[in-house]
Design a protein around this motif. Structure first.
Motif, PDB file in Angstrom:
ATOM      1  N   ALA A 106     -65.110  25.673  -3.739  1.00  0.00           N
ATOM      2  CA  ALA A 106     -65.687  24.689  -4.464  1.00  0.00           C
ATOM      3  C   ALA A 106     -66.195  25.205  -5.540  1.00  0.00           C
ATOM      4  O   ALA A 106     -66.048  24.531  -6.698  1.00  0.00           O
ATOM      5  N   LEU A 107     -66.941  26.161  -5.700  1.00  0.00           N
ATOM      6  CA  LEU A 107     -67.475  26.629  -6.925  1.00  0.00           C
ATOM      7  C   LEU A 107     -66.755  27.122  -7.968  1.00  0.00           C
ATOM      8  O   LEU A 107     -66.994  27.098  -9.041  1.00  0.00           O
ATOM      9  N   GLU A 108     -65.746  27.780  -7.718  1.00  0.00           N
ATOM     10  CA  GLU A 108     -64.558  28.106  -8.534  1.00  0.00           C
ATOM     11  C   GLU A 108     -63.779  26.892  -9.026  1.00  0.00           C
ATOM     12  O   GLU A 108     -63.099  27.003 -10.305  1.00  0.00           O
ATOM     13  N   SER A 109     -63.676  25.954  -8.441  1.00  0.00           N
ATOM     14  CA  SER A 109     -62.738  24.833  -8.707  1.00  0.00           C
ATOM     15  C   SER A 109     -63.006  24.041 -10.115  1.00  0.00           C
ATOM     16  O   SER A 109     -62.138  23.835 -10.782  1.00  0.00           O
ATOM     17  N   TRP A 110     -64.092  23.723 -10.368  1.00  0.00           N
ATOM     18  CA  TRP A 110     -64.593  22.901 -11.529  1.00  0.00           C
ATOM     19  C   TRP A 110     -64.283  23.955 -12.879  1.00  0.00           C
ATOM     20  O   TRP A 110     -63.507  23.369 -13.619  1.00  0.00           O
ATOM     21  N   PRO A 111     -64.830  25.110 -12.731  1.00  0.00           N
ATOM     22  CA  PRO A 111     -64.369  25.888 -13.916  1.00  0.00           C
ATOM     23  C   PRO A 111     -62.827  26.057 -13.984  1.00  0.00           C
ATOM     24  O   PRO A 111     -62.303  26.385 -15.565  1.00  0.00           O
ATOM     25  N   ALA A 112     -62.300  26.326 -13.085  1.00  0.00           N
ATOM     26  CA  ALA A 112     -60.749  26.648 -12.915  1.00  0.00           C
ATOM     27  C   ALA A 112     -60.095  25.013 -13.526  1.00  0.00           C
ATOM     28  O   ALA A 112     -59.190  25.393 -14.508  1.00  0.00           O
ATOM     29  N   TYR A 113     -60.385  23.963 -13.170  1.00  0.00           N
ATOM     30  CA  TYR A 113     -59.728  22.800 -13.393  1.00  0.00           C
ATOM     31  C   TYR A 113     -60.185  22.421 -15.203  1.00  0.00           C
ATOM     32  O   TYR A 113     -59.158  22.160 -15.962  1.00  0.00           O
ATOM     33  N   GLU A 114     -61.270  22.686 -15.445  1.00  0.00           N
ATOM     34  CA  GLU A 114     -61.618  22.899 -16.975  1.00  0.00           C
ATOM     35  C   GLU A 114     -60.360  23.661 -17.704  1.00  0.00           C
ATOM     36  O   GLU A 114     -60.016  23.433 -18.881  1.00  0.00           O
ATOM     37  N   ASN A 115     -60.514  24.944 -17.195  1.00  0.00           N
ATOM     38  CA  ASN A 115     -59.757  25.857 -18.106  1.00  0.00           C
ATOM     39  C   ASN A 115     -58.403  25.571 -18.136  1.00  0.00           C
ATOM     40  O   ASN A 115     -57.650  25.586 -19.151  1.00  0.00           O
ATOM     41  N   TYR A 116     -57.614  25.070 -16.994  1.00  0.00           N
ATOM     42  CA  TYR A 116     -56.238  24.682 -17.172  1.00  0.00           C
ATOM     43  C   TYR A 116     -55.972  23.260 -17.581  1.00  0.00           C
ATOM     44  O   TYR A 116     -54.922  22.865 -18.101  1.00  0.00           O
ATOM     45  N   SER A 117     -56.967  22.369 -17.917  1.00  0.00           N
ATOM     46  CA  SER A 117     -56.748  20.855 -18.170  1.00  0.00           C
ATOM     47  C   SER A 117     -57.295  20.776 -19.624  1.00  0.00           C
ATOM     48  O   SER A 117     -56.619  19.964 -20.423  1.00  0.00           O
ATOM     49  N   GLY A 118     -58.404  21.181 -20.039  1.00  0.00           N
ATOM     50  CA  GLY A 118     -58.873  21.078 -21.362  1.00  0.00           C
ATOM     51  C   GLY A 118     -60.184  21.527 -21.447  1.00  0.00           C
ATOM     52  O   GLY A 118     -61.243  21.283 -20.954  1.00  0.00           O
ATOM     53  N   SER A 137     -56.019  31.463 -17.087  1.00  0.00           N
ATOM     54  CA  SER A 137     -57.012  32.139 -15.982  1.00  0.00           C
ATOM     55  C   SER A 137     -57.138  30.864 -15.269  1.00  0.00           C
ATOM     56  O   SER A 137     -57.479  31.288 -13.731  1.00  0.00           O
ATOM     57  N   GLY A 138     -57.356  29.903 -15.551  1.00  0.00           N
ATOM     58  CA  GLY A 138     -57.471  28.409 -14.642  1.00  0.00           C
ATOM     59  C   GLY A 138     -56.496  28.353 -13.565  1.00  0.00           C
ATOM     60  O   GLY A 138     -56.590  28.135 -12.318  1.00  0.00           O
ATOM     61  N   ALA A 139     -55.248  28.478 -14.151  1.00  0.00           N
ATOM     62  CA  ALA A 139     -54.166  28.348 -13.323  1.00  0.00           C
ATOM     63  C   ALA A 139     -54.054  29.606 -12.331  1.00  0.00           C
ATOM     64  O   ALA A 139     -53.618  29.479 -10.982  1.00  0.00           O
ATOM     65  N   GLU A 140     -54.351  30.755 -12.720  1.00  0.00           N
ATOM     66  CA  GLU A 140     -54.432  31.830 -11.730  1.00  0.00           C
ATOM     67  C   GLU A 140     -55.408  31.502 -10.665  1.00  0.00           C
ATOM     68  O   GLU A 140     -55.232  31.942  -9.608  1.00  0.00           O
ATOM     69  N   THR A 141     -56.671  31.199 -10.996  1.00  0.00           N
ATOM     70  CA  THR A 141     -57.782  30.851 -10.173  1.00  0.00           C
ATOM     71  C   THR A 141     -56.984  29.888  -8.986  1.00  0.00           C
ATOM     72  O   THR A 141     -57.519  29.964  -7.510  1.00  0.00           O
ATOM     73  N   ALA A 142     -56.448  28.651  -9.349  1.00  0.00           N
ATOM     74  CA  ALA A 142     -55.782  27.806  -8.703  1.00  0.00           C
ATOM     75  C   ALA A 142     -54.911  28.256  -7.589  1.00  0.00           C
ATOM     76  O   ALA A 142     -54.698  27.599  -6.490  1.00  0.00           O
ATOM     77  N   GLN A 143     -54.181  29.392  -7.919  1.00  0.00           N
ATOM     78  CA  GLN A 143     -53.279  30.108  -7.097  1.00  0.00           C
ATOM     79  C   GLN A 143     -54.143  30.605  -5.878  1.00  0.00           C
ATOM     80  O   GLN A 143     -53.372  31.029  -4.654  1.00  0.00           O
ATOM     81  N   THR A 144     -55.286  30.950  -5.773  1.00  0.00           N
ATOM     82  CA  THR A 144     -56.146  31.620  -4.794  1.00  0.00           C
ATOM     83  C   THR A 144     -56.426  30.697  -3.773  1.00  0.00           C
ATOM     84  O   THR A 144     -56.850  31.103  -2.569  1.00  0.00           O
ATOM     85  N   PHE A 145     -56.656  29.366  -3.946  1.00  0.00           N
ATOM     86  CA  PHE A 145     -57.126  28.248  -3.416  1.00  0.00           C
ATOM     87  C   PHE A 145     -56.498  28.217  -1.898  1.00  0.00           C
ATOM     88  O   PHE A 145     -56.943  28.317  -0.557  1.00  0.00           O
ATOM     89  N   ALA A 146     -55.122  28.197  -1.923  1.00  0.00           N
ATOM     90  CA  ALA A 146     -54.375  28.148  -0.803  1.00  0.00           C
ATOM     91  C   ALA A 146     -54.428  29.365   0.333  1.00  0.00           C
ATOM     92  O   ALA A 146     -54.551  29.340   1.381  1.00  0.00           O
ATOM     93  N   THR A 147     -54.519  30.446  -0.691  1.00  0.00           N
ATOM     94  CA  THR A 147     -54.658  31.821   0.121  1.00  0.00           C
ATOM     95  C   THR A 147     -55.900  31.762   0.850  1.00  0.00           C
ATOM     96  O   THR A 147     -56.050  32.307   1.828  1.00  0.00           O
ATOM     97  N   GLN A 148     -57.302  31.520   0.188  1.00  0.00           N
ATOM     98  CA  GLN A 148     -58.396  31.790   0.733  1.00  0.00           C
ATOM     99  C   GLN A 148     -58.282  30.439   2.011  1.00  0.00           C
ATOM    100  O   GLN A 148     -58.902  31.085   3.148  1.00  0.00           O
ATOM    101  N   TRP A 149     -57.841  29.488   1.826  1.00  0.00           N
ATOM    102  CA  TRP A 149     -57.786  28.393   2.892  1.00  0.00           C
ATOM    103  C   TRP A 149     -57.027  28.887   4.133  1.00  0.00           C
ATOM    104  O   TRP A 149     -57.343  28.776   5.206  1.00  0.00           O
ATOM    105  N   GLN A 150     -56.223  29.626   3.882  1.00  0.00           N
ATOM    106  CA  GLN A 150     -55.135  30.273   5.145  1.00  0.00           C
ATOM    107  C   GLN A 150     -55.775  31.104   5.849  1.00  0.00           C
ATOM    108  O   GLN A 150     -55.647  31.482   7.136  1.00  0.00           O
ATOM    109  N   THR A 151     -56.959  31.927   5.497  1.00  0.00           N
ATOM    110  CA  THR A 151     -57.579  32.703   6.062  1.00  0.00           C
ATOM    111  C   THR A 151     -58.581  32.261   7.241  1.00  0.00           C
ATOM    112  O   THR A 151     -58.927  32.574   8.119  1.00  0.00           O
TER     113      THR A 151
END
Length: 835
Positions: free
Chosen positions: A513-525, A626-640
């Motif tokens: 969650a804490l990584e999500s807003w910075p990531a979205y801002e990075n890959y959206s605008g 960078s933002g898109a790279e962070t977004a790639q980790t969310f599913a991986t983290q969730w799967q743990t």
């Protein structure tokens, strides 16, 4: 009372839909020990419509579920008991408390021990205290406490954008729980469940219909329906408000008088609204009030008759005043503009319209101000209007519904964004003036003020469409109660209540969650350029070129050499000067403007150097990657967490996180390709436009497929896709692979249009490997698209596929409806390689 067997209580967690939200009251694990909890609940008001009675029922239900302990409800005194009621009722029954207790409206006193006392300043406050006590128990928190808690502001509302036909504007969680077919629904079970969620986080009112309102809501039949909604929500202390269509008097509402004018100063209009308001209060005696959107985005209002916005607001205020109701009058008023005018600026609109009216609004009017001056963007400066209304009640408008921010398909935890606004110091009169102190009424000594949020829950079992998006709903309530609360701790609390107490689970989900807003801002605008979405269509996918060359005023003013709005006083729109002098001086000067708002305030070359040392254009490239790279980790983290979350919720959220991983790459490529094309400046790391592991669909052997030029061009790799020759014939694409033999994750980028569900089959050497459908409209609630664009662009990935050099790879696409099985490209990735 019969107790549920412990295994049955635990078994409830095995299959969950999300409908209970954070009020699951899950049984505590055996690893948690707890002291004795009183077995008697003394309820100081047994009237079934009373929030105090509801509090007793909720305590009984919660303790049974969390601890497996039955509790007896009565109004008889017991030495070891949980006593719940108002402070006045307690004093009348037991005498004065030992402690001195001071509570503001809706506040509560909570003291735990062998005798637990939960007392409200009013009945609603008692219910809030009961929910707080149950939250402690559900989180395994059994320390003895004794404290008072009162809300920071009296107004803590949510706005629903529900339409009477059952649809919801910017709603991504299903149809309306309030309306269908032009009237209030018969079954209000979900409305009761919603009231329970609202009360549990201290929300005291809900506006049930869209700000783009329909006059037919005011028919006698629908007023009675509003009464049924109010009756359903009243036991939870949630009041009902409604949004009004300003021109209702001349709209021919069935059952009401029909006028030829809606001029707010016309005596017949004044009488019309007074009569309608009287009718509503006869059926809903505790109605909270009205929400009004006027003279905005084509809506009628007082300006139609050359009346002021204050005169329009006061029309309703005077009708409500005898009944104790309030008017929430939206400051979202602006006109379309001429982009060729360098001084034109939509961001100036709120101050231009409302500052001259300061002091002219009645005391039961609250001006509802969006957190930034544009429209729920990924980052905006705090609206300067907060600092310009000394004599007017104000409230902040937030949005839980993620309209511009992923529409519940992207994980974006919003409270850190809200926190930057609420904690911003406006420096009014060179004094500390935090936004949350202004809206609470403290700074300017105003009687009313507070919070409103667009929430837009629907009939989906997850309420918002996504399990993880419910954290935004929960956190909104917590921040409206106490804006100083730490947003990380709020999320940890929500996670424990929603998914469980396991530390790994809490830490992992909160970290995502804490990584999500910075990531979205990075890959959206980023850099304050706004969310680079399609503002002319669905507000979901990327389309940077839609920002400019129109009258909507969400401009970037990007050309081949420069980008950004000049909002300085010295050379631009003057917007910076609408802040108090200390803040204005910071934003006026490019050297003191924070990089994250640079393009909001300044028009600069792409080669402008940031404080980081990077140029603007290189920052764009780097941030989007960078933002898109962070977004790639969310599913991986969730799967743990697969063994720690029930199967249904785990799989539903995993689907969305995988979707986000693919869509973040669509965003990344679209924005990078657009600005690379516009500026002509290369990425220093040679990533943009360079994808060695991709195979473009149009470069393959096509049978029954044809090349298609995608618009906007940047939403397709190499600007092209392929579609079937017609909407009936199956097509195929094929090619010989020249990648080294190995195990690959194969990604397929395609377009998933609304209005059809194409079928795809992947083959290697004519042997089927995988199949899928373009069916996201069945389970993703974002606003869909009927075009090949950034909204419909999607990636699906198949992991661990064995490939040999020289294999023949192909995809067979079968169109359906309007969807011609569109394909963009395929990508073959070895483990650890990011496309």
């Amino acid at each position: 009372m019969q107790l549920l067997p412990l295994f049955a209580v635990f078994g409830l967690a095995l299959a969950e839909t999300g409908i209970n939200g954070w009020l699951r009251y899950a049984a505590l694990p055996s690893s948690v020990s707890w002291p004795s909890i009183p077995k008697h609940i003394v309820v100081l008001n047994t009237t079934k419509t009373s929030p105090v009675y509801t509090a007793g029922q909720e305590l009984q239900r919660g303790i049974q579920s969390i601890l497996g302990q039955g509790c007896h409800i009565s109004n008889d005194k017991h030495e070891e008991s949980i006593v719940v009621g108002t402070l006045d009722a307690y004093v009348a029954a037991y005498g004065k408390l030992n402690e001195s207790v001071e509570l503001k409206g809706d506040g509560y006193w909570l003291s735990t021990g062998s005798k637990t006392v939960i007392l409200g300043q009013n009945e609603r406050g008692a219910l809030y205290g009961a929910f707080e006590y149950l939250s402690m128990l559900a989180q395994g928190h059994f320390s003895t406490v004794s404290y008072a808690s009162s809300p920071d502001a009296p107004i803590r509302w949510v706005n629903q954008w529900d339409n009477l036909d059952g649809s919801i504007e910017r709603g991504f969680g299903g149809a309306s729980i309030f309306f269908a077919n032009g009237t209030v629904v018969n079954d209000l079970t979900r409305v009761s469940e919603y009231a329970r969620l609202l009360a549990s986080v201290g929300i005291n009112a809900v506006v049930v219909n869209n700000v783009n309102a329909n006059a037919t809501l005011l028919s006698p039949h629908n007023i009675d329906g509003l009464g049924r909604i109010a009756d359903t929500m009243r036991p939870y202390g949630v009041q009902v408000g409604i949004a009004l269509y300003f021109a209702s008097p001349s709209s021919g509402v069935q059952g009401q008088a029909n006028l030829t004018t809606f001029d707010p100063l016309d005596p017949s209009v004044v009488t019309w609204w007074s009569n309608v308001t009287e009718q509503i209060y006869e059926r809903v005696p505790d109605m909270a009030g009205y929400l009004v959107k006027a003279n905005s985005e084509g809506q009628p209002g007082p300006l139609t008759y050359n009346r002021t916005l204050a005169e329009g607001a006061n029309l309703f205020a005077k009708a409500l005043q005898p009944h104790g109701g309030i008017v929430m009058f939206r400051a979202f008023v602006y006109n379309q503009l001429n982009e060729s005018d360098w001084k034109a600026d939509r961001a100036n609109a709120a101050v231009d319209f409302f500052k001259p009216l300061d002091g002219q609004f009645d005391d039961n009017v609250v001006v509802q101000i969006k957190y930034g001056p544009i429209d729920f963007q990924v980052r905006e400066p705090a609206s300067p209007l907060f600092a310009n209304l000394y004599h007017t009640n104000t409230a902040i408008e937030l949005q839980v519904s993620q309209e511009y921010l992923g529409q519940q398909t992207h994980l974006v935890y919003l409270p850190p964004l809200w926190d930057t606004i609420l904690g911003f110091d406006m420096r009014v009169d060179n004094q500390t003036s935090l936004v949350h102190d202004i809206i609470s009424g403290r700074t300017f000594d105003r009687p009313l003020g507070g919070y409103a949020a667009v929430v837009n829950v629907g009939t989906n079992q997850t309420w918002l469409g996504s399990h993880l998006s419910m954290a935004n709903f929960y956190a909104y309530g917590r921040l409206a109660w106490n804006p100083a609360e730490d947003t990380t701790k709020i999320h940890e609390e929500w996670t424990r209540l929603t998914f469980g107490l396991d530390p790994q689970l809490v830490n992992t989900i909160t970290n995502m969650a804490l990584e999500s807003w910075p990531a979205y801002e990075n890959y959206s605008g980023n850099l304050g350029v706004q969310t680079l979405t399609d503002i002319l269509y669905t507000h979901f996918g990327p389309n940077p070129q839609s920002q400019d060359n129109n009258g909507w005023g969400q401009w970037t003013r990007a050309d081949h050499n420069t980008i950004g709005m000049d909002r300085t006083v010295s050379n631009g729109t003057g917007y910076a000067g609408t802040y108090p002098p200390e803040v204005a001086a910071i934003y006026e000067n490019i050297s003191t403007t924070p990089d994250n708002l640079l393009l909001w305030f300044h028009h600069v070359p792409y080669t402008q150097q940031l404080k980081s040392g990077k140029t603007v254009i290189q920052h764009f490239y780097d941030a989007h990657y960078s933002g898109a790279e962070t977004a790639q980790t969310f599913a991986t983290q969730w799967q743990t967490l697969a063994s720690k979350i029930d199967t249904q919720r785990f799989n539903e959220q995993l689907c969305r996180l995988k979707y986000q991983a693919g869509h973040s790459l669509v965003w990344r490529d679209a924005i990078c390709n657009f600005y690379h094309n516009v500026s002509g400046i290369a990425d220093e790391l040679n990533r943009v436009g360079n994808h060695p592991w991709r195979i473009e669909a149009e470069s393959m052997t096509l049978k029954g497929y044809k090349q298609y030029t995608v618009s906007p061009f940047e939403t397709a790799s190499n600007y092209h896709a392929v579609v079937t020759s017609d909407n009936i014939t199956t097509g195929s694409v094929s090619t010989t692979l020249h990648f080294p033999s190995g195990i690959y994750d194969i990604g397929v980028n395609f377009y998933d249009l609304y209005g059809g569900e194409s079928h795809f089959e992947m083959l290697i050497n004519n042997k089927g490997v995988a199949t899928w459908r373009g069916d996201s409209e069945d389970y993703l609630g974002h606003t869909p698209s009927i075009y090949l664009d950034g909204h419909s662009a999607r990636r699906i990935t198949f992991e661990g596929v064995a490939v040999k050099e020289g294999d023949v790879f192909g995809i067979v696409g079968t169109p359906d409806g309007i969807e011609p099985a569109p394909l963009d490209y395929m990508v073959f990735l070895l483990k650890g390689v990011l496309d």
